[in-house]
Design a protein around this motif. Structure first.
Motif, PDB file in Angstrom:
ATOM      1  N   LEU A 139       0.805  -1.224   0.089  1.00 29.84           N
ATOM      2  CA  LEU A 139      -0.022  -0.094  -0.132  1.00 29.84           C
ATOM      3  C   LEU A 139       0.784   1.351  -0.098  1.00 29.84           C
ATOM      4  O   LEU A 139       0.595   2.381  -0.734  1.00 29.84           O
ATOM      5  N   CYS A 140       1.963   1.314   0.768  1.00 33.30           N
ATOM      6  CA  CYS A 140       2.876   2.417   0.804  1.00 33.30           C
ATOM      7  C   CYS A 140       3.621   2.613  -0.464  1.00 33.30           C
ATOM      8  O   CYS A 140       3.569   3.836  -1.259  1.00 33.30           O
ATOM      9  N   ILE A 141       4.150   1.525  -1.105  1.00 36.83           N
ATOM     10  CA  ILE A 141       4.324   1.554  -2.632  1.00 36.83           C
ATOM     11  C   ILE A 141       3.589   2.238  -3.419  1.00 36.83           C
ATOM     12  O   ILE A 141       3.775   3.060  -4.451  1.00 36.83           O
ATOM     13  N   ASP A 142       2.208   1.723  -3.534  1.00 40.29           N
ATOM     14  CA  ASP A 142       1.339   2.314  -4.448  1.00 40.29           C
ATOM     15  C   ASP A 142       1.047   3.760  -3.984  1.00 40.29           C
ATOM     16  O   ASP A 142       0.965   4.492  -5.153  1.00 40.29           O
ATOM     17  N   ARG A 143       1.007   4.205  -2.915  1.00 38.03           N
ATOM     18  CA  ARG A 143       0.892   5.653  -2.677  1.00 38.03           C
ATOM     19  C   ARG A 143       2.145   6.376  -3.113  1.00 38.03           C
ATOM     20  O   ARG A 143       1.777   7.451  -3.606  1.00 38.03           O
ATOM     21  N   ILE A 144       3.057   5.725  -2.984  1.00 40.06           N
ATOM     22  CA  ILE A 144       4.555   6.637  -3.296  1.00 40.06           C
ATOM     23  C   ILE A 144       4.117   6.938  -4.950  1.00 40.06           C
ATOM     24  O   ILE A 144       4.556   7.744  -5.555  1.00 40.06           O
TER      25      ILE A 144
ATOM     26  N   SER B 177      14.692   5.531  -4.459  1.00 43.95           N
ATOM     27  CA  SER B 177      13.755   4.671  -5.027  1.00 43.95           C
ATOM     28  C   SER B 177      12.864   3.759  -4.119  1.00 43.95           C
ATOM     29  O   SER B 177      13.624   3.187  -3.033  1.00 43.95           O
ATOM     30  N   GLU B 178      11.550   3.677  -4.407  1.00 39.92           N
ATOM     31  CA  GLU B 178      10.802   2.833  -3.205  1.00 39.92           C
ATOM     32  C   GLU B 178      11.184   1.384  -3.120  1.00 39.92           C
ATOM     33  O   GLU B 178      10.960   0.940  -2.214  1.00 39.92           O
ATOM     34  N   LYS B 179      11.647   0.925  -4.167  1.00 39.82           N
ATOM     35  CA  LYS B 179      12.028  -0.514  -3.926  1.00 39.82           C
ATOM     36  C   LYS B 179      13.322  -0.519  -3.178  1.00 39.82           C
ATOM     37  O   LYS B 179      13.292  -1.705  -2.470  1.00 39.82           O
ATOM     38  N   TYR B 180      14.101   0.316  -2.894  1.00 37.38           N
ATOM     39  CA  TYR B 180      15.321   0.483  -2.251  1.00 37.38           C
ATOM     40  C   TYR B 180      14.661   0.893  -0.776  1.00 37.38           C
ATOM     41  O   TYR B 180      15.307   0.628   0.416  1.00 37.38           O
ATOM     42  N   ARG B 181      13.852   1.874  -0.934  1.00 37.86           N
ATOM     43  CA  ARG B 181      13.450   2.554   0.394  1.00 37.86           C
ATOM     44  C   ARG B 181      12.689   1.287   1.306  1.00 37.86           C
ATOM     45  O   ARG B 181      13.010   1.121   2.532  1.00 37.86           O
ATOM     46  N   ALA B 182      11.942   0.463   0.676  1.00 36.36           N
ATOM     47  CA  ALA B 182      11.348  -0.508   1.481  1.00 36.36           C
ATOM     48  C   ALA B 182      12.276  -1.368   2.153  1.00 36.36           C
ATOM     49  O   ALA B 182      12.198  -1.752   3.073  1.00 36.36           O
ATOM     50  N   VAL B 183      13.550  -2.025   1.444  1.00 36.22           N
ATOM     51  CA  VAL B 183      14.035  -2.622   1.920  1.00 36.22           C
ATOM     52  C   VAL B 183      15.025  -2.246   3.284  1.00 36.22           C
ATOM     53  O   VAL B 183      15.482  -3.028   4.304  1.00 36.22           O
ATOM     54  N   ILE B 184      15.367  -1.066   2.921  1.00 39.95           N
ATOM     55  CA  ILE B 184      16.236  -0.290   3.851  1.00 39.95           C
ATOM     56  C   ILE B 184      15.260  -0.103   5.089  1.00 39.95           C
ATOM     57  O   ILE B 184      15.986  -0.356   6.339  1.00 39.95           O
ATOM     58  N   ILE B 185      14.184   0.140   5.342  1.00 43.38           N
ATOM     59  CA  ILE B 185      13.268   0.611   6.388  1.00 43.38           C
ATOM     60  C   ILE B 185      13.049  -0.741   7.101  1.00 43.38           C
ATOM     61  O   ILE B 185      13.156  -0.783   8.140  1.00 43.38           O
ATOM     62  N   LEU B 186      12.776  -1.695   6.292  1.00 42.42           N
ATOM     63  CA  LEU B 186      12.466  -2.899   6.849  1.00 42.42           C
ATOM     64  C   LEU B 186      13.503  -3.630   7.532  1.00 42.42           C
ATOM     65  O   LEU B 186      13.611  -4.276   8.870  1.00 42.42           O
TER      66      LEU B 186
END
Length: 187
Positions: free
Chosen positions: A80-85, A138-147
């Motif tokens: 959902l976050c990636i979709d929103r971004i 980028s959101e694909k890197y952002r997601a893994v960094i945050i997690l």
């Protein structure tokens, strides 16, 4: 914890909405934090967190009890976050936080034996710089960094949440760190 959650899910499947409320209580802070770190906006984070729980509730029958509930919930939230971004448009709110005042309250004026104000400001500025740098990658890197670094999940858990191979997660972690370094050097 997993046994408790599985019990609550069975109750939800039998029609007990209060049981889902208990699940929300357990995960609400983690889901909100994940949303806030992904989106960088309090209002959007609240909206997406609520939507994540709504989606989880509506799709609870699709949950596989052989897997961790948190992994399933984080996958919903992250998607959902990636979709929103991806759909993001400029968003302005009249009650939005004023930059630099995130941690200020009436109690901020009371003397404290903790860090000096200068140290607190430096720490806040560093945290803000890191958050801004995270929002620029980028959101694909952002997601893994945050997690990985903020939610402190293992590479295997991240792979499960994002539904990708462990090797891909490791590659994105490496590239995400490099992208963060570039943005932080500019500061």
């Amino acid at each position: 914890m997993d046994v408790f959650i599985r019990k609550k899910i069975r109750q939800v499947l039998k029609g007990d909405q209060n049981a889902f409320g208990e699940i929300v209580e357990i995960y609400k802070d983690k889901v909100y934090q994940l949303c806030y770190r992904m989106l960088g906006n309090r209002h959007e984070a609240e909206d997406v967190a609520q939507e994540a729980f709504l989606r989880a509730y509506l799709n609870i029958r699709r949950y596989d009890e052989n897997r961790k509930f948190s992994t399933w919930l984080y996958r919903i939230t992250t998607n959902l976050c990636i979709d929103r971004i991806r759909k993001k448009k400029p968003d302005y709110h009249l009650d939005a936080d004023i930059e630099g005042s995130e941690n200020l309250t009436l109690y901020s004026q009371i003397a404290s034996s903790s860090h000096l104000p200068e140290q607190e400001v430096e720490h806040m500025e560093l945290q803000e710089s890191i958050q801004h740098a995270i929002l620029k990658i980028s959101e694909k890197y952002r997601a893994v960094i945050i997690l990985k670094y903020m939610e402190e999940l293992s590479v295997e858990e991240i792979a499960g949440i994002l539904d990708m191979p462990v090797g891909t997660v490791k590659t994105r972690l490496h590239r995400g760190r490099e992208a963060l370094r570039k943005h932080l050097r500019k500061l």
